[in-house]
Design a protein around this motif. Structure first.
Motif, PDB file in Angstrom:
ATOM      1  N   MET A 131     -16.876  14.815  17.971  1.00  0.00           N
ATOM      2  CA  MET A 131     -17.537  14.082  16.740  1.00  0.00           C
ATOM      3  C   MET A 131     -16.939  14.672  15.466  1.00  0.00           C
ATOM      4  N   GLY A 132     -16.288  14.009  14.789  1.00  0.00           N
ATOM      5  CA  GLY A 132     -15.674  14.537  13.552  1.00  0.00           C
ATOM      6  C   GLY A 132     -16.643  14.380  12.405  1.00  0.00           C
ATOM      7  N   ILE A 133     -16.562  15.390  11.646  1.00  0.00           N
ATOM      8  CA  ILE A 133     -17.320  15.357  10.562  1.00  0.00           C
ATOM      9  C   ILE A 133     -16.980  14.766   9.197  1.00  0.00           C
ATOM     10  N   LEU A 134     -17.903  13.989   8.523  1.00  0.00           N
ATOM     11  CA  LEU A 134     -17.252  13.331   7.327  1.00  0.00           C
ATOM     12  C   LEU A 134     -18.405  13.611   6.261  1.00  0.00           C
ATOM     13  N   ASN A 135     -18.234  14.463   5.502  1.00  0.00           N
ATOM     14  CA  ASN A 135     -19.315  14.994   4.360  1.00  0.00           C
ATOM     15  C   ASN A 135     -19.168  14.113   3.010  1.00  0.00           C
ATOM     16  N   VAL A 136     -19.992  13.200   2.780  1.00  0.00           N
ATOM     17  CA  VAL A 136     -20.201  12.356   1.542  1.00  0.00           C
ATOM     18  C   VAL A 136     -20.708  13.167   0.332  1.00  0.00           C
ATOM     19  N   THR A 137     -20.247  14.257   0.055  1.00  0.00           N
ATOM     20  CA  THR A 137     -21.176  15.221  -0.750  1.00  0.00           C
ATOM     21  C   THR A 137     -20.591  15.881  -1.702  1.00  0.00           C
ATOM     22  N   PRO A 138     -20.960  16.572  -2.846  1.00  0.00           N
ATOM     23  CA  PRO A 138     -20.263  17.057  -3.835  1.00  0.00           C
ATOM     24  C   PRO A 138     -20.246  18.750  -3.362  1.00  0.00           C
ATOM     25  N   ASP A 139     -21.131  19.082  -2.226  1.00  0.00           N
ATOM     26  CA  ASP A 139     -21.441  20.508  -2.278  1.00  0.00           C
ATOM     27  C   ASP A 139     -21.642  20.863  -0.921  1.00  0.00           C
ATOM     28  N   SER A 140     -21.012  20.379   0.275  1.00  0.00           N
ATOM     29  CA  SER A 140     -20.864  20.829   1.469  1.00  0.00           C
ATOM     30  C   SER A 140     -19.860  22.123   1.588  1.00  0.00           C
ATOM     31  N   PHE A 141     -20.300  22.947   2.408  1.00  0.00           N
ATOM     32  CA  PHE A 141     -19.825  24.491   2.373  1.00  0.00           C
ATOM     33  C   PHE A 141     -18.297  24.375   2.659  1.00  0.00           C
ATOM     34  N   SER A 142     -17.767  23.690   3.383  1.00  0.00           N
ATOM     35  CA  SER A 142     -16.343  23.929   3.677  1.00  0.00           C
ATOM     36  C   SER A 142     -15.491  22.852   2.855  1.00  0.00           C
ATOM     37  N   ASP A 143     -15.898  21.460   2.656  1.00  0.00           N
ATOM     38  CA  ASP A 143     -15.292  20.433   2.139  1.00  0.00           C
ATOM     39  C   ASP A 143     -15.939  19.516   1.126  1.00  0.00           C
TER      40      ASP A 143
ATOM     41  N   GLY B   6      -8.394  11.739  17.454  1.00  0.00           N
ATOM     42  CA  GLY B   6      -9.100  11.748  18.790  1.00  0.00           C
ATOM     43  C   GLY B   6     -10.498  11.903  18.761  1.00  0.00           C
ATOM     44  N   ALA B   7     -10.872  11.544  17.369  1.00  0.00           N
ATOM     45  CA  ALA B   7     -12.610  11.908  17.420  1.00  0.00           C
ATOM     46  C   ALA B   7     -13.287  10.545  18.135  1.00  0.00           C
ATOM     47  N   ASP B   8     -14.302  10.751  19.060  1.00  0.00           N
ATOM     48  CA  ASP B   8     -14.904   9.535  19.641  1.00  0.00           C
ATOM     49  C   ASP B   8     -15.927   9.369  18.706  1.00  0.00           C
ATOM     50  N   ALA B   9     -16.559  10.022  17.972  1.00  0.00           N
ATOM     51  CA  ALA B   9     -17.717   9.636  17.129  1.00  0.00           C
ATOM     52  C   ALA B   9     -17.493  10.105  15.713  1.00  0.00           C
ATOM     53  N   ILE B  10     -17.994   9.727  14.713  1.00  0.00           N
ATOM     54  CA  ILE B  10     -17.903  10.448  13.220  1.00  0.00           C
ATOM     55  C   ILE B  10     -19.221  10.646  12.900  1.00  0.00           C
ATOM     56  N   ASP B  11     -19.517  11.639  12.448  1.00  0.00           N
ATOM     57  CA  ASP B  11     -21.091  12.019  11.846  1.00  0.00           C
ATOM     58  C   ASP B  11     -20.974  12.035  10.400  1.00  0.00           C
ATOM     59  N   VAL B  12     -21.618  11.135   9.788  1.00  0.00           N
ATOM     60  CA  VAL B  12     -21.255  11.078   8.193  1.00  0.00           C
ATOM     61  C   VAL B  12     -22.794  11.201   7.748  1.00  0.00           C
ATOM     62  N   GLY B  13     -22.322  12.341   6.640  1.00  0.00           N
ATOM     63  CA  GLY B  13     -23.600  12.761   5.920  1.00  0.00           C
ATOM     64  C   GLY B  13     -23.488  12.767   4.324  1.00  0.00           C
ATOM     65  N   ALA B  14     -24.712  12.584   3.818  1.00  0.00           N
ATOM     66  CA  ALA B  14     -24.674  12.214   2.263  1.00  0.00           C
ATOM     67  C   ALA B  14     -25.526  13.335   1.593  1.00  0.00           C
ATOM     68  N   GLU B  15     -25.905  14.436   2.405  1.00  0.00           N
ATOM     69  CA  GLU B  15     -26.891  15.467   2.076  1.00  0.00           C
ATOM     70  C   GLU B  15     -26.356  16.935   2.446  1.00  0.00           C
TER      71      GLU B  15
ATOM     72  N   ALA C  74     -22.288  22.541  27.242  1.00  0.00           N
ATOM     73  CA  ALA C  74     -22.503  21.552  25.980  1.00  0.00           C
ATOM     74  C   ALA C  74     -21.338  20.694  25.921  1.00  0.00           C
ATOM     75  N   THR C  75     -21.438  19.393  25.827  1.00  0.00           N
ATOM     76  CA  THR C  75     -20.445  18.293  25.888  1.00  0.00           C
ATOM     77  C   THR C  75     -19.886  17.524  24.760  1.00  0.00           C
ATOM     78  N   ILE C  76     -21.118  17.989  23.720  1.00  0.00           N
ATOM     79  CA  ILE C  76     -20.650  17.088  22.383  1.00  0.00           C
ATOM     80  C   ILE C  76     -20.301  18.047  21.156  1.00  0.00           C
ATOM     81  N   PHE C  77     -19.274  17.887  20.553  1.00  0.00           N
ATOM     82  CA  PHE C  77     -18.751  19.080  19.728  1.00  0.00           C
ATOM     83  C   PHE C  77     -18.543  18.416  18.331  1.00  0.00           C
ATOM     84  N   ARG C  78     -19.233  18.952  17.493  1.00  0.00           N
ATOM     85  CA  ARG C  78     -19.282  18.382  16.140  1.00  0.00           C
ATOM     86  C   ARG C  78     -18.338  19.312  15.158  1.00  0.00           C
ATOM     87  N   VAL C  79     -17.251  18.768  14.840  1.00  0.00           N
ATOM     88  CA  VAL C  79     -16.354  19.648  13.988  1.00  0.00           C
ATOM     89  C   VAL C  79     -15.496  18.665  12.995  1.00  0.00           C
ATOM     90  N   HIS C  80     -14.986  19.757  12.098  1.00  0.00           N
ATOM     91  CA  HIS C  80     -13.928  19.172  10.987  1.00  0.00           C
ATOM     92  C   HIS C  80     -12.755  19.002  11.320  1.00  0.00           C
TER      93      HIS C  80
END
Ligand code: HH2
Length: 280
Positions: A20-32, A53-62, A254-260
């Motif tokens: 699961m690839g991470i997409l942070n739509v934020t001004p203040d996430s810790f790494s991006d 190769g991301a199977d899923a994308i996790d989108v966050g706005a906070e 564990a089978t699901i990995f949430r990564v940048h």
């Protein structure tokens, strides 16, 4: 061909690794923070994650980084409005990282398919109701306290059994609200109210969480505990540590990995899977 929701929800039985690839739509996430606030940048990043190769994308706005301030549902929706349809169009399964039912409903309407709730239904009970009504899978994560104060002084007697008991209780609460266990994914919440030793115990003890009977997600990507172990102060330089944490947790089930960083994890998983396939 892309994977389906069902492939994700049954990954603990098939042993299939889900990235699961991470997409942070934020001004203040810790790494991006701030990198993907512009819709064109966010779309390009989503396309890159899928190409890697991301199977899923996790989108966050906070942001939920330690010390972060809350973002209203309205503002989260404003940040997502233009971006979400473009991310959905990339073809991966999209999950929405929010604790607010209003934001989650907006995201489902825009084509997101999974609700990622770091409060596990405690922040807004409307999230369980929404998941039940729409048949949407939900990620239930453990957090001690809340982001603003969670790293102040986290204490546990036995972190693995306490986190397991919490997640079992939240699975029960979700069930009572009409969300079936087969639609749930659990997550120990690496870095959410945990010291180094707690994070390590949870990564080593993933098997106990896997015994809850749902798929287990872990999100160690670039987190502070990796810097404590490796001396890497810049979160973007914590890739090797991230890969090691994911592979160790994979051995526990564990089978699901949430990564940048999707491509390097995909390669690491290809090797681990060749050496030691998982699944029934
Ligand atoms: N970690 C973060 C955010 N959401 N969701 C789940 N299920 N599990 C996690 O471990 C998790 C999560 C924090 O990481 P990030 O999104 O990179 O940072 P920020 O919260 O600062 O946006």
């Amino acid at each position: 061909m892309g994977i389906t929701l069902d492939d994700i929800l049954t990954s603990h039985r098939t042993g299939r690794s889900i990235v699961m690839g991470i997409l942070n739509v934020t001004p203040d996430s810790f790494s991006d923070g701030g990198a993907f606030l512009d819709p064109a940048d966010a779309k390009a990043q989503a396309e890159r994650l899928v190409a890697e190769g991301a199977d899923a994308i996790d989108v966050g706005a906070e942001s939920t980084r330690p010390g972060s301030e809350r973002v209203s549902a309205g503002e989260q929706i404003d940040r997502l409005r233009e971006i979400l349809p473009a991310v959905v169009a990339c073809g991966a399964v999209v999950s929405i990282d929010t604790t607010r039912a209003e934001v989650a409903a907006f995201a489902l309407d825009a084509g997101a398919q999974i609700l990622n709730d770091v409060s596990a239904g405690r922040d807004d009970p409307g999230l369980f109701a929404l998941a039940a009504e729409r048949g949407a899978p939900m990620i239930l994560m453990h957090m001690l306290g809340e982001p603003k104060s969670m790293q102040a002084d986290p204490q546990y007697d036995d972190v693995v059994s306490e986190v397991r008991a919490f997640l079992a209780e939240r699975i029960g609460a979700a069930g009572a609200a009409g969300v079936a266990r087969r639609r749930l994914i659990v997550d120990p919440g690496i870095g959410f109210g945990k010291r180094l030793e707690h994070n390590l115990a949870l990564l080593a003890g993933v098997g106990e969480l896997a015994s809850l009977g749902t798929a287990v997600l872990i999100g160690p990507s670039r987190k502070r505990f990796l810097g404590e172990l490796t001396g890497r102060r810049d979160p973007r330089q914590r890739l090797a540590g991230t890969l090691a944490a994911c592979l160790a947790a994979r051995r526990g089930g564990a089978t699901i990995f949430r990564v940048h960083d999707v491509a390097p994890l995909r390669e690491a998983l290809a090797v681990a899977e060749a050496i030691e396939p998982l699944g029934e």
